[in-house]
Scaffold this active site. Structure first.
Site, PDB file in Angstrom:
ATOM      1  N   PRO A 149       0.818  -1.318   0.339  1.00  0.00           N
ATOM      2  CA  PRO A 149       0.167  -0.004   0.149  1.00  0.00           C
ATOM      3  C   PRO A 149       0.687   1.147   0.327  1.00  0.00           C
ATOM      4  O   PRO A 149       2.094   1.763  -0.577  1.00  0.00           O
ATOM      5  CB  PRO A 149      -0.911  -0.035   1.058  1.00  0.00           C
ATOM      6  CG  PRO A 149       0.101  -1.190   2.491  1.00  0.00           C
ATOM      7  CD  PRO A 149       1.015  -2.174   0.829  1.00  0.00           C
ATOM      8  N   TRP A 150      -0.056   2.923   1.036  1.00  0.00           N
ATOM      9  CA  TRP A 150       0.944   4.142   0.131  1.00  0.00           C
ATOM     10  C   TRP A 150       0.841   3.862   1.404  1.00  0.00           C
ATOM     11  O   TRP A 150       2.172   5.400   1.441  1.00  0.00           O
ATOM     12  CB  TRP A 150      -0.251   4.559  -0.871  1.00  0.00           C
ATOM     13  CG  TRP A 150      -1.454   4.767  -0.105  1.00  0.00           C
ATOM     14  CD1 TRP A 150      -2.523   4.126  -0.954  1.00  0.00           C
ATOM     15  CD2 TRP A 150      -2.055   5.138   1.003  1.00  0.00           C
ATOM     16  NE1 TRP A 150      -3.979   3.775   0.099  1.00  0.00           N
ATOM     17  CE2 TRP A 150      -3.942   5.341   1.256  1.00  0.00           C
ATOM     18  CE3 TRP A 150      -1.015   6.249   1.935  1.00  0.00           C
ATOM     19  CZ2 TRP A 150      -4.326   5.788   2.127  1.00  0.00           C
ATOM     20  CZ3 TRP A 150      -2.484   6.760   3.333  1.00  0.00           C
ATOM     21  CH2 TRP A 150      -3.607   6.142   3.240  1.00  0.00           C
ATOM     22  N   LYS A 174       4.906  -4.921  -6.608  1.00  0.00           N
ATOM     23  CA  LYS A 174       3.937  -3.934  -7.440  1.00  0.00           C
ATOM     24  C   LYS A 174       3.366  -3.058  -6.219  1.00  0.00           C
ATOM     25  O   LYS A 174       2.751  -3.604  -5.076  1.00  0.00           O
ATOM     26  CB  LYS A 174       1.913  -4.297  -7.527  1.00  0.00           C
ATOM     27  CG  LYS A 174       1.685  -3.595  -8.562  1.00  0.00           C
ATOM     28  CD  LYS A 174       0.644  -3.103  -8.290  1.00  0.00           C
ATOM     29  CE  LYS A 174      -0.198  -2.803  -7.483  1.00  0.00           C
ATOM     30  NZ  LYS A 174      -0.215  -0.849  -7.399  1.00  0.00           N
ATOM     31  N   SER A 176       1.938   0.623  -4.783  1.00  0.00           N
ATOM     32  CA  SER A 176       0.775   1.369  -4.101  1.00  0.00           C
ATOM     33  C   SER A 176       0.870   2.456  -5.556  1.00  0.00           C
ATOM     34  O   SER A 176       2.051   3.069  -6.006  1.00  0.00           O
ATOM     35  CB  SER A 176       0.327   2.433  -3.231  1.00  0.00           C
ATOM     36  OG  SER A 176      -0.689   2.943  -3.057  1.00  0.00           O
ATOM     37  N   SER A 227      -5.879  -3.727   2.285  1.00  0.00           N
ATOM     38  CA  SER A 227      -6.816  -3.129   3.303  1.00  0.00           C
ATOM     39  C   SER A 227      -7.795  -4.320   2.762  1.00  0.00           C
ATOM     40  O   SER A 227      -7.201  -5.804   2.294  1.00  0.00           O
ATOM     41  CB  SER A 227      -8.122  -3.263   2.069  1.00  0.00           C
ATOM     42  OG  SER A 227      -8.009  -3.210   0.705  1.00  0.00           O
ATOM     43  N   GLU A 248      -0.638  -9.170   5.104  1.00  0.00           N
ATOM     44  CA  GLU A 248      -0.853  -7.651   6.485  1.00  0.00           C
ATOM     45  C   GLU A 248      -2.321  -7.302   6.342  1.00  0.00           C
ATOM     46  O   GLU A 248      -1.906  -6.048   5.457  1.00  0.00           O
ATOM     47  CB  GLU A 248       0.504  -7.169   6.238  1.00  0.00           C
ATOM     48  CG  GLU A 248       1.721  -7.990   7.046  1.00  0.00           C
ATOM     49  CD  GLU A 248       1.886  -8.715   8.262  1.00  0.00           C
ATOM     50  OE1 GLU A 248       0.709  -8.103   8.847  1.00  0.00           O
ATOM     51  OE2 GLU A 248       1.966  -9.993   8.131  1.00  0.00           O
ATOM     52  N   LEU A 249      -3.171  -7.140   6.994  1.00  0.00           N
ATOM     53  CA  LEU A 249      -4.345  -6.586   6.171  1.00  0.00           C
ATOM     54  C   LEU A 249      -4.797  -5.029   7.724  1.00  0.00           C
ATOM     55  O   LEU A 249      -3.237  -4.466   8.434  1.00  0.00           O
ATOM     56  CB  LEU A 249      -5.378  -6.932   6.056  1.00  0.00           C
ATOM     57  CG  LEU A 249      -5.445  -8.457   5.427  1.00  0.00           C
ATOM     58  CD1 LEU A 249      -6.430  -9.673   5.479  1.00  0.00           C
ATOM     59  CD2 LEU A 249      -4.942  -7.982   3.971  1.00  0.00           C
ATOM     60  N   CYS A 282      -1.990   1.094   9.912  1.00  0.00           N
ATOM     61  CA  CYS A 282      -2.411   0.069  10.004  1.00  0.00           C
ATOM     62  C   CYS A 282      -2.787  -0.231  11.771  1.00  0.00           C
ATOM     63  O   CYS A 282      -3.804  -0.889  12.045  1.00  0.00           O
ATOM     64  CB  CYS A 282      -2.347  -1.241  10.054  1.00  0.00           C
ATOM     65  SG  CYS A 282      -0.555  -1.344   9.791  1.00  0.00           S
ATOM     66  N   GLU A 379     -12.120   0.750  10.814  1.00  0.00           N
ATOM     67  CA  GLU A 379     -10.798   1.187  10.530  1.00  0.00           C
ATOM     68  C   GLU A 379     -11.127   2.058   9.548  1.00  0.00           C
ATOM     69  O   GLU A 379     -12.046   2.294   8.767  1.00  0.00           O
ATOM     70  CB  GLU A 379     -10.710   0.121   9.384  1.00  0.00           C
ATOM     71  CG  GLU A 379      -8.782   0.567   9.323  1.00  0.00           C
ATOM     72  CD  GLU A 379      -7.736  -0.603   8.595  1.00  0.00           C
ATOM     73  OE1 GLU A 379      -8.403  -0.488   7.234  1.00  0.00           O
ATOM     74  OE2 GLU A 379      -6.305  -0.324   8.611  1.00  0.00           O
ATOM     75  N   TRP A 445       5.949  -8.805  13.002  1.00  0.00           N
ATOM     76  CA  TRP A 445       5.141  -7.785  12.816  1.00  0.00           C
ATOM     77  C   TRP A 445       3.725  -8.312  12.178  1.00  0.00           C
ATOM     78  O   TRP A 445       4.288  -9.196  10.677  1.00  0.00           O
ATOM     79  CB  TRP A 445       5.673  -6.181  11.702  1.00  0.00           C
ATOM     80  CG  TRP A 445       4.431  -5.289  11.511  1.00  0.00           C
ATOM     81  CD1 TRP A 445       3.557  -5.875  10.320  1.00  0.00           C
ATOM     82  CD2 TRP A 445       4.572  -4.612  11.817  1.00  0.00           C
ATOM     83  NE1 TRP A 445       2.883  -4.747  11.162  1.00  0.00           N
ATOM     84  CE2 TRP A 445       2.933  -4.006  12.049  1.00  0.00           C
ATOM     85  CE3 TRP A 445       4.437  -4.027  13.993  1.00  0.00           C
ATOM     86  CZ2 TRP A 445       2.031  -2.856  12.863  1.00  0.00           C
ATOM     87  CZ3 TRP A 445       3.608  -3.071  14.493  1.00  0.00           C
ATOM     88  CH2 TRP A 445       2.670  -2.307  13.652  1.00  0.00           C
ATOM     89  N   LYS A 449      -6.680 -12.332  14.030  1.00  0.00           N
ATOM     90  CA  LYS A 449      -7.973 -12.636  13.215  1.00  0.00           C
ATOM     91  C   LYS A 449      -8.209 -11.848  12.401  1.00  0.00           C
ATOM     92  O   LYS A 449      -7.598 -12.148  11.394  1.00  0.00           O
ATOM     93  CB  LYS A 449      -8.826 -11.743  14.574  1.00  0.00           C
ATOM     94  CG  LYS A 449      -8.738 -12.359  15.680  1.00  0.00           C
ATOM     95  CD  LYS A 449      -9.885 -12.113  16.719  1.00  0.00           C
ATOM     96  CE  LYS A 449      -9.441 -10.695  17.634  1.00  0.00           C
ATOM     97  NZ  LYS A 449     -10.593 -10.415  19.057  1.00  0.00           N
TER      98      LYS A 449
END
Ligand code: NAD
Length: 476
Positions: A149-150, A174, A176, A227, A248-249, A282, A379, A445, A449
């Site tokens: 992500p960014w 890849k 963001s 996400s 990693e969400l 996050c 979130e 890290w 859940k």
């Protein structure tokens, strides 16, 4: 227009259909643009990584360690450019951009050390049964796709790239579409170090490019940070091909303040946990649980600290918090302000966008937020803090654990025995006690859940890119 795809050791123009604008969020204006990689270019990148794998996985661990040290050194040589770019494209205050760069450098240095220790991990296994010998061999998983992500582009990519290369994997990264320029540094460094062509490939693009990578049948593993909604799509692709995935969400993490805390100190930890990176973490501790005995003293001090926070353009002002990184994120956070008004939440600070150009919002505090409020459960990914009071330790633990997420938590108490006991009872991947969110590369890290599958950093981050083989021989 920027040439921004690094495939098989060459920089190439994007041939996809999406044009990507790279924005300065403090002005709300673009400063660069590039064409996304096409599906065919993603295929070329995976093919290049596959072609480079046999030679790369047979390099000695010390050779790979030398490349990783080279990455750390070259990141340091690009220091000012990388700090400025993060300030300009992410809207990070300077000190945060500096910390991100130092984190990426430390990560490459750490995995260089672990790479050097790899030969000693391939050892004989003592067997109880006579007549056999066995040995362990740790092998690279193979070709890995890395989708990021960014919010911490340099760091998140380093946490994947360094252990993957250390293990002997070849990669397609890849970044963001919101921050597609920052990770180009990794391609430039690969060039400068003479990393063999195809070991590291970088393709930029939006969802189409990401999906082309995560659906590609030439990958042996995919590691995704982002996400939950995209994470579950990525997991579906992995399940269709029965291949491993690290996810990693998101999170909705809590900070628990017991009434034996120093109020001023607690306010500092709370503010850092929700305004760092403008709350786009996050791990943002966006749920404050404050014990009854300290709540009346703490909430007004917290309100004042949030209202006094210096918010502005990191490139032109001395700031403690910058803008949100994208317009989409700004609109999303504004949507939660509207929901809070509809739900009748008690707003103690902020609760609105700033009246100026760019994608700024005020640091925000809602008090006595009901447990079923969308702001308490979802979130938000912005500087929006929701507070609730609790009476007992058991209540606090139950409230922290009452979430579909389980990424991190912070516990603040002068009673260290209690703090440790509470830390042990929380269903999350990382707990801080009486601290800001300091992340050390030697620790892990990742979440429990709905916050994901697997761990990054530490030796666990390396294991994520290794496959265990045993060779058993009959001695008879
Ligand atoms: P996102 O899921 O929208 O995008 C993440 C990446 O996936 C981007 O590179 C994007 O282009 C790509 N992508 C989009 N659609 C795709 C598809 N269909 N197939 C494959 N790839 C696709 O997330 P975001 O908005 O960039 O980041 C914010 C989210 O990331 C938050 O939920 C945050 O909690 C999470 N995050 C988690 C961690 C962690 O360590 N747990 C760290 C940072 C961010």
């Amino acid at each position: 227009m920027t040439t921004s795809h690094y495939i098989a050791g060459r920089w190439v123009e994007g041939q996809g259909s999406d044009c990507i604008s790279v924005n300065d969020p403090a002005l709300g204006q673009p400063f660069a643009e590039l064409m996304a990689a096409s599906v065919a270019q993603v295929d070329q990148a995976v093919t290049a990584a596959r072609g480079a794998l046999p030679a790369w996985k047979n390099t000695s661990a010390s050779e790979r360690a030398a490349y990783l040290r080279g990455f750390a050194e070259q990141l340091g040589q690009r220091r000012e450019a990388l700090i400025t770019l993060q300030m300009r494209n992410n809207g990070k205050p300077r000190h945060e951009a500096e910390i991100d760069l130092d984190d990426a450098i430390a990560t490459f240095g750490y995995y260089a050390e672990l790479a050097e220790q790899l030969p000693s991990k391939n050892r004989d296994v003592p067997l109880a049964a006579p007549g056999f010998s066995a040995r362990t061999r740790l092998e690279p998983v193979g070709v890995v796709g890395l989708i990021v992500p960014w919010n911490f582009p340099l760091v998140t990519s380093a946490w994947k790239l360094a252990p993957a290369l250390a293990a002997g994997c070849t990669v397609v990264l890849k970044p963001s579409e919101v921050t597609p320029l920052i990770e180009q540094a990794y391609g430039q460094i690969a060039d400068a170090l003479g990393l063999p062509a195809g070991v590291l490939n970088i393709v930029n693009g939006k969802a189409e490019t990401g999906a082309a990578l995560s659906n590609h049948n030439g990958l042996d593993k995919l590691s995704f940070t982002g996400s939950n909604s995209v994470g579950s799509q990525v997991m579906r692709s992995a399940s269709a091909q029965c291949r491993p995935v690290t996810l990693e969400l998101g999170g909705k993490s809590a900070i628990v303040v017991f009434d034996d805390c120093d109020v001023g100190q607690a306010v500092e930890w709370i503010v850092a946990g929700i305004t760092w990176n403008a709350g786009q973490m996050c791990s943002a501790t966006s749920r404050l649980l404050v014990q009854d005995g300290i709540a009346d003293a703490l909430l007004p001090r917290l309100q004042a600290a949030l209202e006094q926070l210096r918010v502005g353009n990191p490139l032109t002002e001395e700031v403690e918090m910058g803008p949100l990184t994208s317009q989409a994120q700004w609109l999303k956070v504004a949507g939660y302000f509207a929901t809070a008004r509809e739900e009748g939440l008690q707003c103690l600070a902020g609760g609105k966008a700033l009246d100026r150009d760019g994608w700024f919002v005020s640091p925000t505090l809602y008090a006595d937020v009901p447990k079923d409020s969308r702001l308490w459960t979802e979130e938000i990914f912005g500087p929006v803090l929701c507070a609730r009071r609790f009476a007992t330790e058991e209540q606090a633990i139950a409230e922290v654990n009452d979430s579909r997420f389980g990424l991190v938590a912070t516990v603040c108490s002068a009673d260290l025995e209690r703090a440790e006991r509470v830390a042990d009872a929380l269903e999350v991947g990382h707990v801080w006690i009486n601290s800001v969110q300091a992340v050390f590369v030697e620790t892990s890290w990742g979440g429990t859940k709905g916050s994901g599958i697997g761990r990054e950093l530490g030796p666990w981050g390396l294991s994520a890119y290794q496959s265990v083989k045993h060779v058993t021989r009959c001695l008879g």
